[in-house]
Scaffold this motif. Structure first.
Motif, mmCIF file in Angstrom:
data_model
loop_
_atom_site.group_PDB
_atom_site.id
_atom_site.type_symbol
_atom_site.label_atom_id
_atom_site.label_comp_id
_atom_site.label_asym_id
_atom_site.label_seq_id
_atom_site.Cartn_x
_atom_site.Cartn_y
_atom_site.Cartn_z
ATOM 1 N N GLU A 1 -1.046 -11.999 -0.747
ATOM 2 C CA GLU A 1 -0.657 -12.513 -2.059
ATOM 3 C C GLU A 1 -0.225 -13.978 -2.009
ATOM 4 O O GLU A 1 -0.341 -14.703 -3.000
ATOM 5 C CB GLU A 1 0.472 -11.656 -2.650
ATOM 6 C CG GLU A 1 0.086 -10.218 -2.964
ATOM 7 C CD GLU A 1 -0.871 -10.136 -4.125
ATOM 8 O OE1 GLU A 1 -0.967 -11.099 -4.927
ATOM 9 O OE2 GLU A 1 -1.543 -9.090 -4.274
ATOM 10 N N ASP B 1 -2.995 -1.390 -7.402
ATOM 11 C CA ASP B 1 -3.903 -1.221 -6.266
ATOM 12 C C ASP B 1 -3.209 -0.464 -5.142
ATOM 13 O O ASP B 1 -2.024 -0.693 -4.868
ATOM 14 C CB ASP B 1 -4.371 -2.576 -5.739
ATOM 15 C CG ASP B 1 -5.172 -3.353 -6.775
ATOM 16 O OD1 ASP B 1 -5.878 -2.706 -7.571
ATOM 17 O OD2 ASP B 1 -5.079 -4.592 -6.799
ATOM 18 N N LYS C 1 -3.306 0.291 -1.103
ATOM 19 C CA LYS C 1 -3.846 -0.269 0.137
ATOM 20 C C LYS C 1 -3.395 0.571 1.333
ATOM 21 O O LYS C 1 -2.253 1.042 1.377
ATOM 22 C CB LYS C 1 -3.390 -1.718 0.315
ATOM 23 C CG LYS C 1 -3.992 -2.671 -0.726
ATOM 24 C CD LYS C 1 -3.627 -4.114 -0.441
ATOM 25 C CE LYS C 1 -4.251 -5.056 -1.460
ATOM 26 N NZ LYS C 1 -5.729 -5.123 -1.312
ATOM 27 N N VAL D 1 1.025 -7.247 2.777
ATOM 28 C CA VAL D 1 0.703 -7.538 1.373
ATOM 29 C C VAL D 1 1.081 -8.973 1.033
ATOM 30 O O VAL D 1 0.333 -9.696 0.368
ATOM 31 C CB VAL D 1 1.419 -6.549 0.442
ATOM 32 C CG1 VAL D 1 1.177 -6.917 -1.020
ATOM 33 C CG2 VAL D 1 0.950 -5.125 0.709
ATOM 34 N N VAL E 1 1.091 -3.377 -6.239
ATOM 35 C CA VAL E 1 0.391 -2.937 -5.035
ATOM 36 C C VAL E 1 1.227 -1.830 -4.412
ATOM 37 O O VAL E 1 2.445 -1.979 -4.248
ATOM 38 C CB VAL E 1 0.205 -4.084 -4.027
ATOM 39 C CG1 VAL E 1 -0.495 -3.569 -2.765
ATOM 40 C CG2 VAL E 1 -0.576 -5.238 -4.646
ATOM 41 N N VAL F 1 5.403 -4.816 -5.053
ATOM 42 C CA VAL F 1 4.805 -4.156 -3.898
ATOM 43 C C VAL F 1 5.724 -3.022 -3.462
ATOM 44 O O VAL F 1 6.945 -3.178 -3.401
ATOM 45 C CB VAL F 1 4.554 -5.149 -2.736
ATOM 46 C CG1 VAL F 1 5.825 -5.888 -2.343
ATOM 47 C CG2 VAL F 1 3.966 -4.423 -1.529
#
Length: 263
Positions: free
Chosen positions: A111, A206, A208, A107, A82, A59
């Motif tokens: 997760e 991804d 976000k 996040v 992410v 992340v």
């Protein structure tokens, strides 16, 4: 088991540079995967290689530019990534440790990892507080400056060695889920293989926004203000000797004699 690894890219400044407002001019900057995070990624990948059904997720809080560092982590063995970013974050001059922890925690809650690994610090801001702040946001146990990790997934315990001041090495057990901040030297980070680099291009990444994480711009508020950027003045002068070895050695010997060295 799921291991979440926080990663970031850091700015490397050229030897000669110019300051533009509060920032170093982009012409003099290159970006690379943060050194401490590289060790955290390697530790997570080694856990995955030693166990069964272990997923490694990275992340990052950063702009599109940071995807190069993210892909490097994916190429070394992380399964997916992410990246958190949107226009509201981009408009901020400063993201302090607590603000980053809030974004990373958003996040992490989605997760639901068993273990979170974070580099001790970043090579640019050097707050050295994001990992511990993240543990507080998630209400998880934590250990900082970890230089050895033995994981007992069956018992849900991480046995860690922590590097303390004065060369003291502390051994302690931390119950999972937990956040560990990883020190350099805990392992030897691997080079990304050509196959890994190719595979990384197809691994999920991804993006976000604040809204995706259930946050608003209030999460970006901080009491810290970035007021100035300047190059500190040198506290000493350097003497450069030019010429052949014999000539420069003689000049250096003369300076040392003048300073009383060898007398």
């Amino acid at each position: 088991m799921k291991v979440l690894v926080t990663v970031t890219d850091v700015a490397v400044v050229d030897d000669e540079f110019e300051i533009d407002g509060l920032d170093v001019d982009e012409r003099y900057l290159t970006y690379e995967l943060n050194e401490w995070d590289d060790y955290a990624v390697e530790e997570a990948v080694q856990i995955a290689e030693a166990g069964d059904d272990v997923e490694v997720v990275t992340v990052t809080v950063g702009p599109e530019r940071s995807e190069e560092a993210i892909r490097k982590a994916l190429a070394k063995g992380a399964d997916r990534a992410v990246r958190v970013w949107d226009d509201a974050i981009a408009e901020r001059d400063l993201l302090d440790a607590e603000t980053k922890a809030d974004l990373l925690a958003g996040v992490a809650r989605e997760e639901d990892p068993d273990l979170v690994l974070s580099g001790v610090q970043s090579g640019d801001d050097s707050f050295a507080a994001t990992g511990v702040a993240l543990a507080e946001k998630l209400d998880m146990e934590w250990a900082a400056v970890v230089n050895q990790l033995d994981l007992d997934t069956g018992g849900g315990v991480a046995s860690v060695h922590r590097e303390l001041e004065g060369g003291v090495d502390e051994l302690t057990d931390v119950e999972l889920p937990a956040v560990l901040t990883i020190q350099t030297g805990i392992n030897e980070p691997r080079y990304a293989s050509l196959r890994g680099i190719r595979q990384a291009q197809n691994k999920p990444l991804d993006v976000k926004s604040l809204g995706d994480l259930g946050l608003d711009e209030g999460a970006l508020e901080t009491p810290l203000r970035w007021t100035a950027t300047y190059e500190p003045e040198s506290e000493g002068d350097a003497t450069v000797f030019e010429g052949g070895p014999d000539e420069t050695a003689g000049e250096l010997a003369g300076v040392l004699r003048d300073q009383g060295v060898g007398q």
